[in-house]
Design an enzyme around this catalytic site. Sequence first.
Site, PDB file in Angstrom:
ATOM      1  CB  CYS A 288     -22.931 -21.051  29.654  1.00  0.00           C
ATOM      2  SG  CYS A 288     -23.448 -20.578  28.009  1.00  0.00           S
TER       3      CYS A 288
ATOM      4  CB  CYS B 109     -25.766 -18.558  28.855  1.00  0.00           C
ATOM      5  SG  CYS B 109     -25.384 -20.118  28.119  1.00  0.00           S
ATOM      6  CG  ASP B 110     -24.956 -17.081  32.474  1.00  0.00           C
ATOM      7  OD1 ASP B 110     -26.115 -16.915  32.054  1.00  0.00           O
ATOM      8  OD2 ASP B 110     -24.581 -18.122  33.032  1.00  0.00           O
TER       9      ASP B 110
END
Length: 317
Positions: free
Chosen positions: A137, A140-141
């Site tokens: 992701c 997200c990261d």
Amino acid sequence: MTIDREHFKVVIIGSGPAGLTAAIYAARADLSPLVIEGIQPGGQLTITTEVENYPGFPDGIMGPQLMDEFRKQAEKFGTTFITDAVSKVELNDRPFKVHVDKQLIFADTIIISTGATAQLLGLESERRLMGHGVSACATCDGWFFRDKEIAVIGGGDSACDEASYLTKFASKVTIIHRRDELRASKILQQRVLSNPKIDILWNQIPVEFIGAEDAPGLVGVRVRNAINGKESIVKVQGAFLAIGHSPNTELFKDYLKLDSTGYIVTKPDSSRTDITGVFACGDVKDSVYRQAITAAGSGCKAAIDAERFLLEEEGQP
Ligand code: NAP
């Protein structure tokens, strides 16, 4: 989380664009639907950054915000929500049974909109280093890789989209692709090819994620050349998988007809599955288009199909 009602005319499982659009339509048809929204409410768009191709937003909209708006609209017309995952369904008889945590819900109709999940390569090192340099992701990261060198694995729209996005943080992004041609749409390919921070490694198959010896983290990806079999190491501190998705049909596989890749099969030009009263929409039944707008459209169709089915059953024209 429990609710004080146990019987619904329409139960929608999943809360991405398909499920929430089905909820808006079912609620406006006065069917007071229940949405069991799962543990990642909002679906895949909640781990996306800017959505530029959803009609009505010429300046783009952030994925999570778009899903918030969908949810508000569904709630406004009388949708009930349970924020939890379904553990089991029983589809042999009607009303169907849907198990959520400690609660049993009875449903006259079910609309399945459980979407799809990111695919992984299946390497042992991938599992070990997931969350320690390996991620599925980018949204997200990505932030964790400021000024670092990273790799994106895949050659489709997701890989190109995520590679472009990750250049906001990373000092360099290397796309590792197993063929010599990208699958991505032309506009996304052009964005990647014209970005000086992005390199593409062609014909390379990732075979191992290499962890740091002294601390958790990634130091490289071992790749094998698909043509001559030679192995080499791409030195990166982060690796993002963007190799497609698989449909979330585990709960239904004993009941419903699935295609060879696990997607729910529906009747031509309809959201009806092979069980009367069970409908499917969105990515869980669509391996071809997989867009927010097509998912929303199919959610609308599923709600209309469910409404018509209930009317037919009540003997109304
Ligand atoms: P995809 O189109 O299925 O592409 C997956 C990519 O991963 C392909 O390039 C494939 O290689 C590669 N791959 C698959 N398995 C692999 C493995 N085991 N090892 C190495 N590489 C592997 O998936 P996607 O990019 O996630 O896109 C899915 C759908 O969402 C598409 O319909 C796409 O149009 C849509 N989407 C749209 C946007 C946008 O419009 N902004 C953004 C993201 C996604 P091969 O090419 O060799 O098969």
